[in-house]
Design an enzyme around this catalytic site. Structure first.
Site, short mmCIF file in Angstrom:
data_model
loop_
_atom_site.label_atom_id
_atom_site.label_comp_id
_atom_site.label_asym_id
_atom_site.label_seq_id
_atom_site.Cartn_x
_atom_site.Cartn_y
_atom_site.Cartn_z
N THR A 51 70.23 34.80 34.68
CA THR A 51 71.21 35.61 34.74
C THR A 51 72.50 34.65 35.37
OG1 THR A 51 70.40 37.75 35.29
CG2 THR A 51 72.69 37.65 35.27
N GLY A 100 68.62 38.37 39.88
CA GLY A 100 67.15 38.62 40.26
C GLY A 100 66.87 39.88 39.54
#
Ligand code: GLY
Length: 346
Positions: free
Chosen positions: A198, A250
């Site tokens: 991400t 995460g």
């Protein structure tokens, strides 16, 4: 006492800045150029995020992002502006790499804040974006090898297998063995970013306006249609000119359940220092009863232009750049290890 919205005309120039997760480095010079020319924080974070989405070397964002359990790349993205709390998000985008542009289109061109699934493809078509097969050969190889290393072969080719069981098998393996996960993702021994990947990009422009962008292909081998924190305003992304901006990478389910990005900004509002706001938002995750708990990372930019980042694991970094700097500067994140008590709930 409520501060006025910064971003209204100011007499002195404000120092512009862009801050990102480490994999955002590729986009920071372009974002800084926009800010140096007096461009908006929104244009800056979009420009940086687009470059990460187009980068085939990043298997956690955009083109060549790792796919779901069926081998379909599904992208999520969100953008938020700190002036007026404007926001847009897309979830589960297939066949187009332009997730952050489409999130902006949701914000600017629709009376909505979040479009998911087939509607994202329709939006891309209506706006004239070029479709693309997002699964490059190397990413497909990693996806197939991950499945076959777990003995998952039946029903993969025709999609007839029970994805429910396969996803549980994969996630059990991935969360139990992070080193193996890195290997499976083709990230090498010392990856800059966690296996969930991400990209986060936060900026403040010379008018004092802030913006935050997040884009991801989400968990590899995820259940089809799974949405993480990245497109969810308040979970993976939040921005308010009055206090600051925060974004997460995460394990999205953890940031989702704790409304982590919003927490950071609320802690700032309640008078926490930037360091304490990020640390507290990470510590809040200790309340989670989550058998698959793994790392979460936060980058944050305060309204005064100071920046900070935290991670629940070691060796994570972030990057930042301001006009006048020739290249991004890389900084370590503060480590906030989480102490979980399995089975506990609060
Ligand atoms: N943080 C990205 C995801 O979990 O999808």
């Amino acid at each position: 006492m409520w501060p006025r919205w910064p971003g209204s005309p100011v007499s002195d120039p404000i120092q512009a800045i862009v801050v990102a997760s480490a994999n955002g480095r590729v986009g920071l010079p372009a974002a800084t150029e926009i800010l140096a020319a007096g461009g908006s924080a929104t244009d800056a974070v979009i420009a940086a995020t687009r470059l990460v989405e187009a980068d085939p070397g990043d298997r956690s964002v955009g083109y060549a992002g790792l796919p779901n359990i069926l081998g379909e790349v599904e992208l999520d993205a969100s953008i938020m502006e700190g002036r007026g709390l404007r926001a847009g998000a897309v979830g589960g985008l297939q066949g187009y790499q332009d997730a952050i542009d489409l999130a902006r289109a949701v914000m600017d061109r629709l009376p909505h804040a979040f479009v998911a699934g087939d509607g994202t493809r329709r939006l891309a078509q209506e706006l004239g974006y070029d479709g693309r097969d997002l699964l490059d050969p190397e990413t497909e190889r990693i996806w197939r090898e991950g499945l076959s290393s777990e003995g998952i072969t039946d029903g993969v080719a025709d999609g007839s297998a029970r994805s429910l069981d396969q996803v549980m098998q994969m996630v059990t393996r991935l969360s139990a063995d992070p080193e193996r996960t890195h290997e499976m993702y083709g990230l090498g021994e010392t990856p800059d970013e966690p296996p969930h990947g991400t990209v986060n990009v936060l900026a403040r422009d010379r008018q004092g306006n802030m913006a935050s962008a997040v884009s991801t292909s989400g968990w590899a081998w995820k259940y089809p249609g799974r949405l993480g924190d990245s497109p969810v305003i308040g979970a993976g992304n939040y921005c308010d000119n009055r206090w600051g901006a925060a974004a997460c990478t995460g394990r999205g389910e953890m940031a989702f359940r704790c409304a982590t990005a919003h927490s950071v900004v609320m802690f700032l509002r309640f008078g926490y220092t930037l360091e304490d706001a990020v640390t507290q938002a990470l510590r809040d995750m200790e309340a989670l009863d989550d058998p698959f708990a793994s790392e979460v990372n936060i980058v944050a930019l305060a309204a005064d232009g100071t920046h900070f980042a935290g991670s629940t694991v070691e060796n994570r970094t972030y990057v930042w750049q301001s006009p006048g700097m020739t290249e991004p500067d890389e900084r370590p994140r503060r480590v906030v290890p989480l102490t979980f008590q399995p089975g506990r709930s609060v």
